[in-house]
Each structure stands twice: as C-alpha cells, then as structure tokens.
Design a protein around this motif. Sequence first.
Motif, PDB file in Angstrom:
ATOM      1  N   ILE A  99       0.874  -1.183   0.000  1.00 52.73           N
ATOM      2  CA  ILE A  99       0.000   0.000   0.000  1.00 52.73           C
ATOM      3  C   ILE A  99       0.907   1.229   0.000  1.00 52.73           C
ATOM      4  O   ILE A  99       1.839   1.322   0.798  1.00 52.73           O
ATOM      5  N   ASP A 100       0.645   2.139  -0.922  1.00 55.17           N
ATOM      6  CA  ASP A 100       1.397   3.388  -0.971  1.00 55.17           C
ATOM      7  C   ASP A 100       0.439   4.499  -0.533  1.00 55.17           C
ATOM      8  O   ASP A 100      -0.413   4.931  -1.304  1.00 55.17           O
ATOM      9  N   PHE A 101       0.596   4.924   0.722  1.00 55.66           N
ATOM     10  CA  PHE A 101      -0.372   5.906   1.213  1.00 55.66           C
ATOM     11  C   PHE A 101      -0.171   7.277   0.567  1.00 55.66           C
ATOM     12  O   PHE A 101      -1.049   8.136   0.648  1.00 55.66           O
ATOM     13  N   GLY A 102       0.966   7.483  -0.082  1.00 54.50           N
ATOM     14  CA  GLY A 102       1.161   8.714  -0.850  1.00 54.50           C
ATOM     15  C   GLY A 102       0.137   8.774  -1.977  1.00 54.50           C
ATOM     16  O   GLY A 102      -0.526   9.785  -2.191  1.00 54.50           O
ATOM     17  N   ASP A 103      -0.004   7.644  -2.710  1.00 62.13           N
ATOM     18  CA  ASP A 103      -0.999   7.595  -3.793  1.00 62.13           C
ATOM     19  C   ASP A 103      -2.413   7.735  -3.234  1.00 62.13           C
ATOM     20  O   ASP A 103      -3.261   8.420  -3.808  1.00 62.13           O
ATOM     21  N   VAL A 104      -2.642   7.068  -2.090  1.00 58.77           N
ATOM     22  CA  VAL A 104      -3.983   7.154  -1.485  1.00 58.77           C
ATOM     23  C   VAL A 104      -4.278   8.614  -1.124  1.00 58.77           C
ATOM     24  O   VAL A 104      -5.367   9.135  -1.405  1.00 58.77           O
ATOM     25  N   SER A 105      -3.287   9.290  -0.544  1.00 53.18           N
ATOM     26  CA  SER A 105      -3.487  10.700  -0.159  1.00 53.18           C
ATOM     27  C   SER A 105      -3.805  11.556  -1.377  1.00 53.18           C
ATOM     28  O   SER A 105      -4.668  12.435  -1.327  1.00 53.18           O
TER      29      SER A 105
END
Length: 244
Positions: A99-105
């Motif tokens: 999971i890349d939370f940068g992309d999610v953000s």
Amino acid sequence: MGHESLIMQQSDIGAIADSVKDCLRCGKCKPVCATHVPRANLLYSPRNKILATSLLIEAFLYEEQTRRGVSIKHWEEFEDVADHCTVCHKCESPCPVKIDFGDVSMNMRNLLRKMDKKSFRPGNAAAMFFLNATNPETIKFMRSAMVDVGFKAQRLANDVLRGLAKKQTAKPPATLGAAPIKEQVIHFINKKMPGGLPKKTARALLDIEDNDYVPIIRNPKATTAETEAVFYFPGCGSERLFHK
Ligand code: SF4
Ligand code: SF4
C-alpha cells in the motif's frame, strides 16, 4: 449490503476504500513515514491514517444509506487525513501488501477537489498560482514577491525570534486538529528559508520563456539533430526557485 456496494462501486470513495482494504495493521510503514511522530495524534502514521480513512468511509456509507446527507464535518476530517502526508512514497517498500499511502493521499485530495470540499488556504493558493503561472511577467512578479520579500522577511523573523521558538521545537506538543495560530507561526519561522537564490528562473536565464517551446539542451558541437538527447524536466516547480 446491495445498496452499500452500489455506492462503493459508483464512487471514487470505493476506489480509495479498495486501495487500503488489504492493510494488515502490522505498522511496518510507521518508522519510515516522513510525518511519523510517535507521541502525536492518529494522523501521523500511515497505518493509523488507514484506520481513520476506513472509519470515515464507513461513516459516509452509513449516512448515505440512512439518507441523512453526508456531514460536512466528515469532509473536514477526510481532508485532515489527506493533508498529513508529504507524498514521499516511502511507506510502500516496507509494506507486505504494497500500500502506498502517498498515492492514497493524492486520490483523497483529488476527490476533495472534485467534490469542491477542499478548504481555501492562502499559502497553498499563492504557491499553486506561482507554480501554474505561465506568463513570464506574472512569474517574475510572483517570484520577487515570494523570494525577494517573503523569504527575506521569514529569514529575518528567524534571526529575531529563533530563541522564543526553541521551547516548542525542542518538545513539540501533542496535537489534535489544526494547531493554534501561535504554534503555526513558530513552526513557520523555526527554520530559515533558503537564501542566496538565483535572481532569475532557469527559463529566463536560458532565454526560453515561451511556453510553446520544450527545451532540449545539448552541446551543438558534439551532437547533431539525430543524436539522442536527454530531455531535462526540472519538476516540482524547482525551475521557478532553484535553477541548478
Ligand atoms: S507517502 Fe505519506 S504516508 Fe507514506 S511515508 Fe510518505 S508521508 Fe508517510
Ligand atoms: S505496512 Fe502496509 S499492511 Fe502494514 S500497517 Fe502499513 S499499510 Fe498496513
């Protein structure tokens, strides 16, 4: 359940929920996160932001299903989660389920923009206006206002008030919600903005300010039009400030 999945399928919220659904809560992403502060609140680690995001999505669904109308407060909280990220993408590599939370953000911020739920912040608006400007005169004006006046004022404030900022910077207080204005001001002046910046942007220096041209820089003596060339993309607006 049928109604619930319909809302999820048809909305960007569904895609966001899907991107964090595999989180194992293992916390491997915490120590690498650029925003992680162990003693601060829930929003300073990707793992906990995933918990917060899932809870908010549940709240959206509940309100949709019960036809109460989605609370404005939830959008504010959603924005708060999305804003606690520098989009450095470091959390992706230690994560067992990638999971890349940068992309999610970024997806969360895009959704807020689409829904017109993003709050107005003067600093953000000025920075985005500067980065998106294409007219050389506008860029020049914004650059002198921000660099020649703004950066200088910030550096001066740092010289004068650095001593007073020490108490907060040595032991930042635990936070909840937006920080009080006084803390925000201290945070703004506690480190000096860069000084001795070039007087012009890279495009102005190279005399290629026309936005219709894509610059490809090469040595005319050592190369021909057929030779392979490297296209340099300055990125992140750095061309506007640092032309190295
Ligand atoms: S992308 Fe965001 S959440 Fe992930 S490590 Fe960087 S700051 Fe933390
Ligand atoms: S490393 Fe991945 S699976 Fe583990 S808590 Fe972080 S996001 Fe969830």
